[in-house]
Scaffold this motif. Structure first.
Motif, PDB file in Angstrom:
ATOM      1  N   GLU A 129     -11.241  58.886 -61.823  1.00  0.00           N
ATOM      2  CA  GLU A 129     -11.972  57.530 -61.517  1.00  0.00           C
ATOM      3  C   GLU A 129     -13.213  57.933 -62.148  1.00  0.00           C
ATOM      4  O   GLU A 129     -13.522  58.210 -63.203  1.00  0.00           O
ATOM      5  N   ILE A 130     -12.527  56.136 -62.939  1.00  0.00           N
ATOM      6  CA  ILE A 130     -13.851  56.038 -64.262  1.00  0.00           C
ATOM      7  C   ILE A 130     -15.150  54.652 -63.596  1.00  0.00           C
ATOM      8  O   ILE A 130     -14.817  53.803 -63.971  1.00  0.00           O
ATOM      9  N   PRO A 131     -16.342  55.380 -63.972  1.00  0.00           N
ATOM     10  CA  PRO A 131     -17.526  54.797 -63.035  1.00  0.00           C
ATOM     11  C   PRO A 131     -17.183  53.418 -64.051  1.00  0.00           C
ATOM     12  O   PRO A 131     -16.930  53.479 -66.179  1.00  0.00           O
ATOM     13  N   ASP A 132     -17.603  52.124 -63.595  1.00  0.00           N
ATOM     14  CA  ASP A 132     -17.667  51.165 -64.330  1.00  0.00           C
ATOM     15  C   ASP A 132     -18.870  51.291 -64.795  1.00  0.00           C
ATOM     16  O   ASP A 132     -18.738  50.110 -66.478  1.00  0.00           O
ATOM     17  N   SER A 133     -19.415  52.394 -65.214  1.00  0.00           N
ATOM     18  CA  SER A 133     -21.014  51.923 -66.093  1.00  0.00           C
ATOM     19  C   SER A 133     -20.919  52.209 -67.152  1.00  0.00           C
ATOM     20  O   SER A 133     -21.341  51.822 -68.377  1.00  0.00           O
ATOM     21  N   PHE A 134     -19.639  53.243 -67.442  1.00  0.00           N
ATOM     22  CA  PHE A 134     -18.797  53.508 -68.810  1.00  0.00           C
ATOM     23  C   PHE A 134     -18.357  52.190 -69.937  1.00  0.00           C
ATOM     24  O   PHE A 134     -18.401  52.420 -70.890  1.00  0.00           O
ATOM     25  N   ILE A 135     -17.795  51.177 -68.969  1.00  0.00           N
ATOM     26  CA  ILE A 135     -17.568  50.227 -69.185  1.00  0.00           C
ATOM     27  C   ILE A 135     -18.373  49.251 -69.292  1.00  0.00           C
ATOM     28  O   ILE A 135     -18.302  48.581 -70.627  1.00  0.00           O
ATOM     29  N   GLY A 206      -7.392  50.322 -61.619  1.00  0.00           N
ATOM     30  CA  GLY A 206      -7.908  49.456 -62.412  1.00  0.00           C
ATOM     31  C   GLY A 206      -8.961  49.860 -62.978  1.00  0.00           C
ATOM     32  O   GLY A 206      -9.200  49.556 -64.050  1.00  0.00           O
ATOM     33  N   GLY A 207      -9.622  51.158 -62.774  1.00  0.00           N
ATOM     34  CA  GLY A 207     -10.850  51.661 -64.037  1.00  0.00           C
ATOM     35  C   GLY A 207      -9.626  51.669 -65.965  1.00  0.00           C
ATOM     36  O   GLY A 207     -10.470  51.629 -66.563  1.00  0.00           O
ATOM     37  N   ASP A 208      -8.837  52.148 -65.381  1.00  0.00           N
ATOM     38  CA  ASP A 208      -7.411  51.514 -67.277  1.00  0.00           C
ATOM     39  C   ASP A 208      -7.639  50.813 -67.793  1.00  0.00           C
ATOM     40  O   ASP A 208      -7.483  50.863 -69.024  1.00  0.00           O
ATOM     41  N   ILE A 209      -6.990  49.599 -66.392  1.00  0.00           N
ATOM     42  CA  ILE A 209      -7.252  48.473 -66.945  1.00  0.00           C
ATOM     43  C   ILE A 209      -8.237  48.110 -67.856  1.00  0.00           C
ATOM     44  O   ILE A 209      -8.629  47.645 -68.532  1.00  0.00           O
ATOM     45  N   LYS A 210      -9.519  48.361 -67.237  1.00  0.00           N
ATOM     46  CA  LYS A 210     -11.195  47.915 -67.732  1.00  0.00           C
ATOM     47  C   LYS A 210     -11.519  48.367 -68.902  1.00  0.00           C
ATOM     48  O   LYS A 210     -11.280  48.432 -69.451  1.00  0.00           O
ATOM     49  N   LEU A 211     -11.538  49.737 -68.938  1.00  0.00           N
ATOM     50  CA  LEU A 211     -11.203  51.165 -70.330  1.00  0.00           C
ATOM     51  C   LEU A 211     -10.125  49.957 -71.626  1.00  0.00           C
ATOM     52  O   LEU A 211     -10.463  50.019 -72.547  1.00  0.00           O
ATOM     53  N   PHE A 212      -8.825  49.778 -70.810  1.00  0.00           N
ATOM     54  CA  PHE A 212      -8.189  49.250 -71.942  1.00  0.00           C
ATOM     55  C   PHE A 212      -9.329  47.730 -72.732  1.00  0.00           C
ATOM     56  O   PHE A 212      -9.126  47.501 -74.230  1.00  0.00           O
ATOM     57  N   PHE A 213      -9.616  46.998 -71.690  1.00  0.00           N
ATOM     58  CA  PHE A 213     -10.345  45.612 -72.134  1.00  0.00           C
ATOM     59  C   PHE A 213     -11.680  46.170 -72.964  1.00  0.00           C
ATOM     60  O   PHE A 213     -11.815  46.141 -74.179  1.00  0.00           O
ATOM     61  N   MET A 214     -12.541  47.140 -72.438  1.00  0.00           N
ATOM     62  CA  MET A 214     -13.496  47.446 -73.688  1.00  0.00           C
ATOM     63  C   MET A 214     -12.945  47.897 -74.124  1.00  0.00           C
ATOM     64  O   MET A 214     -13.983  47.946 -75.388  1.00  0.00           O
ATOM     65  N   THR A 215     -12.337  49.152 -74.970  1.00  0.00           N
ATOM     66  CA  THR A 215     -12.032  49.938 -75.706  1.00  0.00           C
ATOM     67  C   THR A 215     -11.057  48.704 -76.799  1.00  0.00           C
ATOM     68  O   THR A 215     -11.624  48.439 -78.441  1.00  0.00           O
ATOM     69  N   GLY A 216     -10.733  47.641 -75.671  1.00  0.00           N
ATOM     70  CA  GLY A 216      -9.684  46.289 -77.449  1.00  0.00           C
ATOM     71  C   GLY A 216     -10.763  45.484 -78.199  1.00  0.00           C
ATOM     72  O   GLY A 216     -10.802  45.100 -78.935  1.00  0.00           O
ATOM     73  N   LEU A 217     -12.093  45.625 -77.166  1.00  0.00           N
ATOM     74  CA  LEU A 217     -13.202  44.879 -78.512  1.00  0.00           C
ATOM     75  C   LEU A 217     -13.158  45.655 -79.509  1.00  0.00           C
ATOM     76  O   LEU A 217     -13.136  44.789 -80.409  1.00  0.00           O
ATOM     77  N   TYR A 218     -13.196  47.169 -79.585  1.00  0.00           N
ATOM     78  CA  TYR A 218     -13.409  47.554 -81.125  1.00  0.00           C
ATOM     79  C   TYR A 218     -12.464  47.295 -81.776  1.00  0.00           C
ATOM     80  O   TYR A 218     -13.006  47.865 -82.623  1.00  0.00           O
ATOM     81  N   LYS A 243       1.479  70.173 -66.437  1.00  0.00           N
ATOM     82  CA  LYS A 243       2.868  69.576 -65.002  1.00  0.00           C
ATOM     83  C   LYS A 243       2.961  69.286 -63.883  1.00  0.00           C
ATOM     84  O   LYS A 243       3.284  69.656 -62.849  1.00  0.00           O
ATOM     85  N   LYS A 244       1.354  68.497 -63.688  1.00  0.00           N
ATOM     86  CA  LYS A 244       2.371  67.832 -62.908  1.00  0.00           C
ATOM     87  C   LYS A 244       2.538  65.646 -63.152  1.00  0.00           C
ATOM     88  O   LYS A 244       2.466  65.590 -64.074  1.00  0.00           O
ATOM     89  N   ASN A 245       3.033  65.474 -61.799  1.00  0.00           N
ATOM     90  CA  ASN A 245       3.489  64.053 -62.413  1.00  0.00           C
ATOM     91  C   ASN A 245       2.111  62.849 -61.989  1.00  0.00           C
ATOM     92  O   ASN A 245       2.263  61.774 -62.376  1.00  0.00           O
ATOM     93  N   ARG A 246       1.013  63.057 -60.621  1.00  0.00           N
ATOM     94  CA  ARG A 246      -0.126  62.159 -61.012  1.00  0.00           C
ATOM     95  C   ARG A 246      -1.382  62.848 -61.971  1.00  0.00           C
ATOM     96  O   ARG A 246      -2.143  63.504 -61.403  1.00  0.00           O
ATOM     97  N   ILE A 247      -1.950  62.205 -63.382  1.00  0.00           N
ATOM     98  CA  ILE A 247      -2.977  62.880 -64.199  1.00  0.00           C
ATOM     99  C   ILE A 247      -3.735  61.578 -64.332  1.00  0.00           C
ATOM    100  O   ILE A 247      -2.991  60.331 -64.196  1.00  0.00           O
ATOM    101  N   PRO A 248      -4.804  62.098 -64.581  1.00  0.00           N
ATOM    102  CA  PRO A 248      -5.707  60.514 -64.993  1.00  0.00           C
ATOM    103  C   PRO A 248      -5.281  60.622 -66.228  1.00  0.00           C
ATOM    104  O   PRO A 248      -5.508  61.148 -67.375  1.00  0.00           O
ATOM    105  N   PHE A 249      -5.506  59.202 -66.340  1.00  0.00           N
ATOM    106  CA  PHE A 249      -5.006  57.894 -67.529  1.00  0.00           C
ATOM    107  C   PHE A 249      -6.138  57.752 -68.472  1.00  0.00           C
ATOM    108  O   PHE A 249      -5.668  57.824 -69.509  1.00  0.00           O
ATOM    109  N   GLY A 250      -7.231  58.289 -68.067  1.00  0.00           N
ATOM    110  CA  GLY A 250      -8.546  57.774 -68.990  1.00  0.00           C
ATOM    111  C   GLY A 250      -8.836  58.745 -70.286  1.00  0.00           C
ATOM    112  O   GLY A 250      -8.829  58.534 -71.833  1.00  0.00           O
TER     113      GLY A 250
END
Ligand SMILES: [Zn+2]
Length: 275
Positions: A129-135, A206-218, A243-250
């Motif tokens: 999970e990516i907390p919104d506070s970081f974004i 959703g957190g990954d998409i918000k992260l792309f938005f925030m970092t896209g600004l920079y 060796k896992k299928n599900r990984i955190p993308f953040g």
């Protein structure tokens, strides 16, 4: 921007590195508390196993870990080396930012961003999970440093009547940042909705998409595109390594953003020069 004196340069890098590991230690603690739903404001640092309050001598970044040979002073439980490694990573990241951008507003804004990227990566690794506070802090940091970077508020520009050039530069940076954020995050949102509908499972959080938005600004539009490709490469490498299928993308996005900020301009300039 940087002094010629060799000793002074080493001294500056030393101070920057120490700042990095101190912030790394703080972010370790902060993200651990966020991932474990503990209050981030109150309560003193404690051993996560025996609960003993840690003394100042137990909290010196890197050195405490080496001195205590990776064990808690009170109960002797092994402490995972990742705490020391993350401190080291942020120390080196700070040095890299200052090496590329010197002592500037841009460097300072990237130092803050590096802290946020490390924090959200650690939380994402722990609880997916990516907390919104970081974004939100990332967006605030971008807004605060944008006029400073453009030199609009610099002392010489305030004194000179020809403040129009930095203002144009400011508008350019702001427009490019907003384009980067909205276009990348927007197209990812549309793609992930289509993909989720077709496959019936969640592809991109959703957190990954918000992260792309925030970092896209920079990064602006072109560098965001480069970063998107790099994030996918990082994601594939990471999932092969663990060796896992599900990984955190953040964390993958964060590493890609950091690399893009350091070398993105050179890469996109080179790429555009091919046409
Ligand atoms: Zn303990």
């Amino acid at each position: 921007m940087f002094p010629d004196n060799g000793f002074l340069v080493v001294y500056i890098y030393g101070v920057v590195f120490i700042l990095g590991i101190v912030f790394g230690s703080f972010i370790n603690c902060l993200s651990w508390r966020m991932a474990n739903h503990e209050s981030v404001r109150s309560g003193r640092s404690h051993c996560t196993s025996c609960g003993h309050i840690l003394a100042a001598k137990d909290l010196v970044p890197i050195f405490s870990y080496l001195f205590l040979k990776g064990r808690c002073r009170y109960c002797g439980i092994k402490i995972h080396p990742r705490y020391m490694l993350t401190e080291l990573v942020l120390g080196l990241a700070f040095v890299a930012v200052v090496a590329v951008f010197g002592i500037s507003w841009q460097a300072l804004s990237y130092l803050v961003l590096s802290c946020l990227l490390l924090g959200l990566s650690l939380v994402d690794l722990a609880i997916y999970e990516i907390p919104d506070s970081f974004i939100i802090w990332g967006i605030v940091n971008w807004l605060v440093f944008l006029p400073l970077q453009a030199g609009v508020i610099g002392p010489s520009e305030l004194a000179s009547p020809k403040a129009l050039v930095p203002l144009e530069y400011l508008m350019c940076r702001a427009t490019d940042g907003l384009l980067g954020g909205f276009i990348i995050a927007g197209s990812l949102l549309v793609l992930s909705i289509i993909f989720d509908k077709l496959s019936g499972k969640e592809s991109l959080g959703g957190g990954d998409i918000k992260l792309f938005f925030m970092t896209g600004l920079y990064m602006g539009l072109f560098e965001s595109l480069f970063c998107l490709i790099l994030s996918c490469v990082m994601g594939i490498l990471f999932s092969v390594l663990v060796k896992k299928n599900r990984i955190p993308f953040g964390p993958c996005i964060s590493v890609a953003v950091f690399i893009t900020l350091l070398i993105g301009t050179s890469v996109t300039t080179w790429y555009l020069s091919l046409f």
